[in-house]
Write a protein that holds these residues in place. Structure first.
Motif, PDB file in Angstrom:
ATOM      1  N   SER A  96     -16.589  40.780 102.749  1.00  0.00           N
ATOM      2  CA  SER A  96     -18.002  40.518 103.041  1.00  0.00           C
ATOM      3  C   SER A  96     -18.053  39.377 104.048  1.00  0.00           C
ATOM      4  O   SER A  96     -17.689  38.249 103.725  1.00  0.00           O
ATOM      5  N   PRO A  97     -18.522  39.649 105.281  1.00  0.00           N
ATOM      6  CA  PRO A  97     -18.411  38.651 106.353  1.00  0.00           C
ATOM      7  C   PRO A  97     -19.211  37.378 106.114  1.00  0.00           C
ATOM      8  O   PRO A  97     -18.805  36.303 106.560  1.00  0.00           O
ATOM      9  N   ASP A  98     -20.330  37.476 105.395  1.00  0.00           N
ATOM     10  CA  ASP A  98     -21.163  36.286 105.197  1.00  0.00           C
ATOM     11  C   ASP A  98     -20.689  35.416 104.038  1.00  0.00           C
ATOM     12  O   ASP A  98     -21.104  34.266 103.907  1.00  0.00           O
ATOM     13  N   GLU A  99     -19.837  35.990 103.190  1.00  0.00           N
ATOM     14  CA  GLU A  99     -19.304  35.223 102.063  1.00  0.00           C
ATOM     15  C   GLU A  99     -18.087  34.430 102.519  1.00  0.00           C
ATOM     16  O   GLU A  99     -17.371  34.851 103.428  1.00  0.00           O
ATOM     17  N   THR A 100     -17.855  33.311 101.862  1.00  0.00           N
ATOM     18  CA  THR A 100     -16.690  32.494 102.220  1.00  0.00           C
ATOM     19  C   THR A 100     -15.397  33.192 101.791  1.00  0.00           C
ATOM     20  O   THR A 100     -15.426  34.157 101.002  1.00  0.00           O
ATOM     21  N   ALA A 101     -14.291  32.675 102.313  1.00  0.00           N
ATOM     22  CA  ALA A 101     -12.977  33.178 101.899  1.00  0.00           C
ATOM     23  C   ALA A 101     -12.871  33.134 100.376  1.00  0.00           C
ATOM     24  O   ALA A 101     -12.466  34.104  99.734  1.00  0.00           O
ATOM     25  N   LEU A 102     -13.261  32.001  99.792  1.00  0.00           N
ATOM     26  CA  LEU A 102     -13.169  31.840  98.332  1.00  0.00           C
ATOM     27  C   LEU A 102     -13.999  32.891  97.598  1.00  0.00           C
ATOM     28  O   LEU A 102     -13.522  33.521  96.651  1.00  0.00           O
ATOM     29  N   THR A 121      -9.915  28.198  90.248  1.00  0.00           N
ATOM     30  CA  THR A 121      -8.602  27.587  90.484  1.00  0.00           C
ATOM     31  C   THR A 121      -7.609  28.643  90.959  1.00  0.00           C
ATOM     32  O   THR A 121      -6.834  28.433  91.893  1.00  0.00           O
ATOM     33  N   ARG A 122      -7.651  29.798  90.306  1.00  0.00           N
ATOM     34  CA  ARG A 122      -6.756  30.884  90.697  1.00  0.00           C
ATOM     35  C   ARG A 122      -7.024  31.341  92.127  1.00  0.00           C
ATOM     36  O   ARG A 122      -6.101  31.650  92.875  1.00  0.00           O
ATOM     37  N   ALA A 123      -8.312  31.397  92.489  1.00  0.00           N
ATOM     38  CA  ALA A 123      -8.661  31.835  93.843  1.00  0.00           C
ATOM     39  C   ALA A 123      -8.181  30.803  94.864  1.00  0.00           C
ATOM     40  O   ALA A 123      -7.649  31.167  95.919  1.00  0.00           O
ATOM     41  N   ALA A 156      -6.122  40.498  96.646  1.00  0.00           N
ATOM     42  CA  ALA A 156      -5.291  41.502  95.967  1.00  0.00           C
ATOM     43  C   ALA A 156      -4.403  40.879  94.893  1.00  0.00           C
ATOM     44  O   ALA A 156      -4.048  41.543  93.923  1.00  0.00           O
ATOM     45  N   ILE A 157      -4.006  39.604  95.076  1.00  0.00           N
ATOM     46  CA  ILE A 157      -3.073  38.999  94.113  1.00  0.00           C
ATOM     47  C   ILE A 157      -3.743  38.069  93.108  1.00  0.00           C
ATOM     48  O   ILE A 157      -3.099  37.610  92.168  1.00  0.00           O
ATOM     49  N   VAL A 158      -5.061  37.812  93.281  1.00  0.00           N
ATOM     50  CA  VAL A 158      -5.700  36.775  92.469  1.00  0.00           C
ATOM     51  C   VAL A 158      -5.698  37.135  90.979  1.00  0.00           C
ATOM     52  O   VAL A 158      -5.666  36.270  90.119  1.00  0.00           O
TER      53      VAL A 158
END
Ligand SMILES: Nc1ncnc2c1ncn2[C@@H]1O[C@H](COP(=O)(O)OP(=O)(O)O)[C@@H](O)[C@H]1O
Ligand SMILES: [Mg+2]
Length: 224
Positions: A96-102, A121-123, A156-158
Protein backbone atom coordinates in the motif's frame (compact mmCIF):
# COMPACT_ATOMS: atom_id res chain seq x y z
CA UNK A 1 9.79 -28.44 7.17
CA UNK A 2 9.66 -30.45 3.97
CA UNK A 3 7.35 -29.78 1.03
CA UNK A 4 7.05 -32.56 -1.53
CA UNK A 5 5.09 -32.67 -4.75
CA UNK A 6 4.00 -36.07 -5.98
CA UNK A 7 2.89 -36.14 -9.59
CA UNK A 8 1.09 -32.83 -9.16
CA UNK A 9 -1.28 -31.94 -12.00
CA UNK A 10 -3.25 -28.78 -12.57
CA UNK A 11 -5.52 -28.77 -15.57
CA UNK A 12 -7.64 -25.79 -16.56
CA UNK A 13 -10.59 -25.88 -18.92
CA UNK A 14 -10.47 -22.96 -21.27
CA UNK A 15 -12.98 -22.55 -24.11
CA UNK A 16 -13.59 -26.31 -24.16
CA UNK A 17 -9.87 -27.07 -24.28
CA UNK A 18 -7.74 -28.48 -21.49
CA UNK A 19 -4.63 -26.53 -20.46
CA UNK A 20 -2.18 -28.76 -18.62
CA UNK A 21 -0.47 -26.07 -16.54
CA UNK A 22 1.15 -28.77 -14.39
CA UNK A 23 1.52 -32.19 -15.93
CA UNK A 24 2.94 -34.49 -13.26
CA UNK A 25 5.42 -32.49 -11.21
CA UNK A 26 7.43 -34.29 -8.54
CA UNK A 27 9.95 -32.45 -6.39
CA UNK A 28 11.00 -32.03 -2.77
CA UNK A 29 12.21 -28.95 -0.91
CA UNK A 30 13.50 -28.45 2.61
CA UNK A 31 13.93 -25.68 5.15
CA UNK A 32 17.38 -24.15 5.12
CA UNK A 33 17.75 -24.40 1.35
CA UNK A 34 17.31 -22.03 -1.55
CA UNK A 35 15.41 -23.68 -4.39
CA UNK A 36 15.30 -21.88 -7.73
CA UNK A 37 12.81 -23.04 -10.35
CA UNK A 38 13.35 -21.54 -13.78
CA UNK A 39 11.18 -21.75 -16.84
CA UNK A 40 9.82 -19.65 -19.67
CA UNK A 41 6.65 -17.65 -19.44
CA UNK A 42 3.67 -20.00 -19.38
CA UNK A 43 5.68 -23.04 -18.25
CA UNK A 44 3.71 -23.44 -15.02
CA UNK A 45 5.88 -21.65 -12.43
CA UNK A 46 3.16 -19.57 -10.78
CA UNK A 47 0.76 -22.50 -10.83
CA UNK A 48 3.33 -24.66 -9.04
CA UNK A 49 4.08 -21.99 -6.46
CA UNK A 50 0.37 -21.54 -5.79
CA UNK A 51 -0.03 -25.30 -5.36
CA UNK A 52 2.75 -25.58 -2.78
CA UNK A 53 1.61 -22.37 -1.05
CA UNK A 54 -1.83 -23.78 -0.38
CA UNK A 55 -3.46 -21.21 -2.67
CA UNK A 56 -4.77 -23.46 -5.39
CA UNK A 57 -5.84 -27.09 -5.19
CA UNK A 58 -4.20 -29.35 -7.78
CA UNK A 59 -6.46 -31.41 -10.00
CA UNK A 60 -4.25 -34.47 -9.53
CA UNK A 61 -1.39 -35.78 -7.41
CA UNK A 62 -0.57 -34.45 -3.97
CA UNK A 63 1.41 -31.84 -2.09
CA UNK A 64 2.87 -33.27 1.11
CA UNK A 65 3.96 -31.03 3.99
CA UNK A 66 6.12 -33.01 6.41
CA UNK A 67 4.53 -36.09 4.88
CA UNK A 68 0.94 -34.92 5.35
CA UNK A 69 -1.34 -34.25 2.38
CA UNK A 70 -1.84 -30.47 2.38
CA UNK A 71 -5.10 -30.45 0.44
CA UNK A 72 -6.67 -33.25 2.49
CA UNK A 73 -6.92 -30.73 5.33
CA UNK A 74 -10.00 -28.60 5.91
CA UNK A 75 -10.22 -25.03 4.66
CA UNK A 76 -9.33 -23.57 8.06
CA UNK A 77 -6.19 -25.68 8.37
CA UNK A 78 -5.29 -24.73 4.82
CA UNK A 79 -5.66 -21.01 5.52
CA UNK A 80 -3.67 -21.43 8.73
CA UNK A 81 -0.90 -23.05 6.69
CA UNK A 82 -0.91 -20.11 4.26
CA UNK A 83 -0.95 -17.47 6.99
CA UNK A 84 1.41 -19.01 9.53
CA UNK A 85 3.85 -21.24 7.68
CA UNK A 86 4.29 -19.51 4.33
CA UNK A 87 5.38 -16.02 3.35
CA UNK A 88 4.69 -14.80 -0.19
CA UNK A 89 6.74 -12.36 -2.27
CA UNK A 90 5.55 -11.10 -5.67
CA UNK A 91 7.03 -9.41 -8.70
CA UNK A 92 4.92 -6.29 -8.22
CA UNK A 93 5.49 -5.98 -4.44
CA UNK A 94 1.77 -5.62 -3.53
CA UNK A 95 2.34 -2.80 -1.04
CA UNK A 96 0.00 0.00 0.00
CA UNK A 97 1.87 3.10 -1.24
CA UNK A 98 0.40 5.55 1.28
CA UNK A 99 1.15 3.33 4.27
CA UNK A 100 4.57 3.37 5.87
CA UNK A 101 7.03 0.51 5.54
CA UNK A 102 6.14 -0.51 9.11
CA UNK A 103 2.38 -0.49 8.44
CA UNK A 104 2.89 -2.62 5.34
CA UNK A 105 4.92 -5.16 7.32
CA UNK A 106 2.19 -5.31 9.99
CA UNK A 107 -0.44 -6.37 7.43
CA UNK A 108 -0.17 -10.16 8.07
CA UNK A 109 -1.13 -9.57 11.70
CA UNK A 110 -4.43 -8.01 10.61
CA UNK A 111 -5.46 -11.53 9.57
CA UNK A 112 -3.94 -13.39 12.51
CA UNK A 113 -6.26 -15.23 14.85
CA UNK A 114 -4.32 -13.92 17.81
CA UNK A 115 -1.91 -11.17 16.83
CA UNK A 116 1.22 -11.28 19.03
CA UNK A 117 1.53 -8.50 21.60
CA UNK A 118 4.99 -7.73 20.23
CA UNK A 119 3.80 -7.33 16.62
CA UNK A 120 5.39 -3.90 16.22
CA UNK A 121 8.71 -5.08 17.65
CA UNK A 122 8.65 -8.00 15.25
CA UNK A 123 7.93 -5.69 12.33
CA UNK A 124 10.84 -3.45 13.36
CA UNK A 125 13.08 -6.53 13.57
CA UNK A 126 11.94 -7.79 10.16
CA UNK A 127 12.68 -4.41 8.58
CA UNK A 128 16.09 -4.45 10.25
CA UNK A 129 16.81 -7.90 8.81
CA UNK A 130 16.18 -6.63 5.28
CA UNK A 131 18.33 -3.53 5.86
CA UNK A 132 15.54 -0.96 6.11
CA UNK A 133 15.83 0.17 9.73
CA UNK A 134 16.11 3.77 8.54
CA UNK A 135 13.02 3.70 6.32
CA UNK A 136 10.53 2.34 8.85
CA UNK A 137 8.29 5.42 8.85
CA UNK A 138 8.61 6.22 5.15
CA UNK A 139 5.50 5.76 2.96
CA UNK A 140 6.09 2.68 0.80
CA UNK A 141 5.24 4.66 -2.35
CA UNK A 142 8.29 6.87 -1.82
CA UNK A 143 10.77 3.97 -1.66
CA UNK A 144 12.92 2.72 -4.53
CA UNK A 145 11.89 -0.51 -6.27
CA UNK A 146 14.57 -2.48 -4.45
CA UNK A 147 13.50 -1.03 -1.11
CA UNK A 148 9.87 -1.90 -1.89
CA UNK A 149 10.84 -5.50 -2.49
CA UNK A 150 12.72 -5.48 0.82
CA UNK A 151 9.56 -4.28 2.58
CA UNK A 152 7.65 -7.09 0.88
CA UNK A 153 10.25 -9.60 2.11
CA UNK A 154 10.02 -8.19 5.64
CA UNK A 155 6.24 -8.62 5.44
CA UNK A 156 6.74 -12.21 4.24
CA UNK A 157 8.97 -13.13 7.21
CA UNK A 158 7.34 -11.10 10.00
CA UNK A 159 5.07 -13.98 11.00
CA UNK A 160 8.08 -16.35 11.21
CA UNK A 161 7.04 -18.73 8.45
CA UNK A 162 8.88 -21.95 7.56
CA UNK A 163 9.00 -21.14 3.84
CA UNK A 164 9.14 -18.02 1.71
CA UNK A 165 7.76 -18.42 -1.81
CA UNK A 166 8.85 -15.74 -4.26
CA UNK A 167 7.22 -15.40 -7.69
CA UNK A 168 9.56 -13.50 -10.07
CA UNK A 169 10.90 -11.39 -7.18
CA UNK A 170 13.41 -9.62 -9.47
CA UNK A 171 11.01 -9.09 -12.37
CA UNK A 172 10.60 -5.35 -11.71
CA UNK A 173 14.21 -4.67 -10.70
CA UNK A 174 17.36 -3.81 -12.59
CA UNK A 175 20.04 -6.48 -12.67
CA UNK A 176 22.10 -5.23 -9.77
CA UNK A 177 19.15 -4.59 -7.46
CA UNK A 178 17.76 -7.99 -8.43
CA UNK A 179 21.04 -9.62 -7.44
CA UNK A 180 20.87 -7.88 -4.05
CA UNK A 181 17.35 -9.21 -3.50
CA UNK A 182 18.41 -12.74 -4.43
CA UNK A 183 21.35 -12.43 -2.02
CA UNK A 184 18.96 -11.35 0.71
CA UNK A 185 16.70 -14.34 0.04
CA UNK A 186 19.75 -16.60 0.00
CA UNK A 187 20.71 -15.22 3.43
CA UNK A 188 17.26 -16.14 4.79
CA UNK A 189 17.80 -19.72 3.60
CA UNK A 190 21.18 -19.76 5.33
CA UNK A 191 19.39 -18.69 8.52
CA UNK A 192 17.13 -21.75 8.26
CA UNK A 193 14.13 -20.72 6.17
CA UNK A 194 13.04 -22.64 3.12
CA UNK A 195 13.12 -20.26 0.15
CA UNK A 196 11.65 -21.02 -3.26
CA UNK A 197 12.21 -18.57 -6.12
CA UNK A 198 10.45 -19.09 -9.44
CA UNK A 199 11.80 -17.02 -12.29
CA UNK A 200 12.30 -16.87 -16.03
CA UNK A 201 15.88 -15.64 -15.33
CA UNK A 202 18.05 -18.75 -15.50
CA UNK A 203 21.08 -16.83 -14.16
CA UNK A 204 19.51 -16.93 -10.70
CA UNK A 205 19.95 -20.74 -10.62
CA UNK A 206 23.64 -20.20 -10.06
CA UNK A 207 23.15 -19.30 -6.40
CA UNK A 208 20.64 -22.08 -5.71
CA UNK A 209 21.20 -25.03 -3.40
CA UNK A 210 18.75 -26.86 -5.63
CA UNK A 211 17.99 -25.77 -9.20
CA UNK A 212 14.99 -27.10 -11.11
CA UNK A 213 13.74 -26.27 -14.57
CA UNK A 214 10.14 -26.50 -15.65
CA UNK A 215 8.85 -26.65 -19.21
CA UNK A 216 5.26 -27.27 -20.31
CA UNK A 217 4.23 -28.18 -16.78
CA UNK A 218 6.97 -30.75 -16.24
CA UNK A 219 10.27 -30.69 -14.40
CA UNK A 220 12.84 -31.23 -17.12
CA UNK A 221 16.05 -30.77 -15.13
CA UNK A 222 17.13 -31.42 -11.57
CA UNK A 223 14.13 -33.55 -10.57
CA UNK A 224 14.67 -35.14 -7.18
N1 LIG B 1 -6.78 -19.71 -14.31
C1 LIG B 1 -6.30 -20.21 -15.46
N2 LIG B 1 -7.13 -20.60 -16.45
C2 LIG B 1 -6.66 -21.12 -17.60
N3 LIG B 1 -5.35 -21.29 -17.88
C3 LIG B 1 -4.48 -20.90 -16.95
C4 LIG B 1 -4.89 -20.34 -15.70
N4 LIG B 1 -3.79 -20.06 -14.96
C5 LIG B 1 -2.74 -20.42 -15.73
N5 LIG B 1 -3.15 -20.93 -16.92
C6 LIG B 1 -2.29 -21.43 -18.00
O1 LIG B 1 -1.41 -22.38 -17.44
C7 LIG B 1 -0.11 -22.27 -18.02
C8 LIG B 1 0.91 -21.99 -16.94
O2 LIG B 1 0.67 -20.71 -16.38
P1 LIG B 1 1.58 -20.06 -15.23
O3 LIG B 1 1.71 -21.03 -14.13
O4 LIG B 1 1.02 -18.74 -14.91
O5 LIG B 1 2.99 -19.93 -15.98
P2 LIG B 1 4.28 -19.05 -15.60
O6 LIG B 1 4.11 -18.55 -14.22
O7 LIG B 1 5.43 -20.00 -15.77
O8 LIG B 1 4.35 -17.94 -16.61
C9 LIG B 1 -0.22 -21.18 -19.07
O9 LIG B 1 -0.50 -21.79 -20.30
C10 LIG B 1 -1.40 -20.37 -18.60
O10 LIG B 1 -2.02 -19.71 -19.66
MG1 LIG C 1 4.15 -16.64 -13.49
Amino acid sequence: MNISCREVEKHFSLNGRTVRALDGVSCAMNSGTLVVITGRSGSGKTTLLNAIGGLDRPTGGSVLVDGEDLYARGDRALSRYRNERIGFVFQSFHLSPDETALENVLVPFLFARRPPSDARTRAHDALGRVGLAEQIDQPAGTLSAGQKQRVAIARAIVNRPDFVLADEPTGNLDERTGADIVALLRGLAEQGLGVVIVTHDSAISRVADQALRIADGRIVEGES
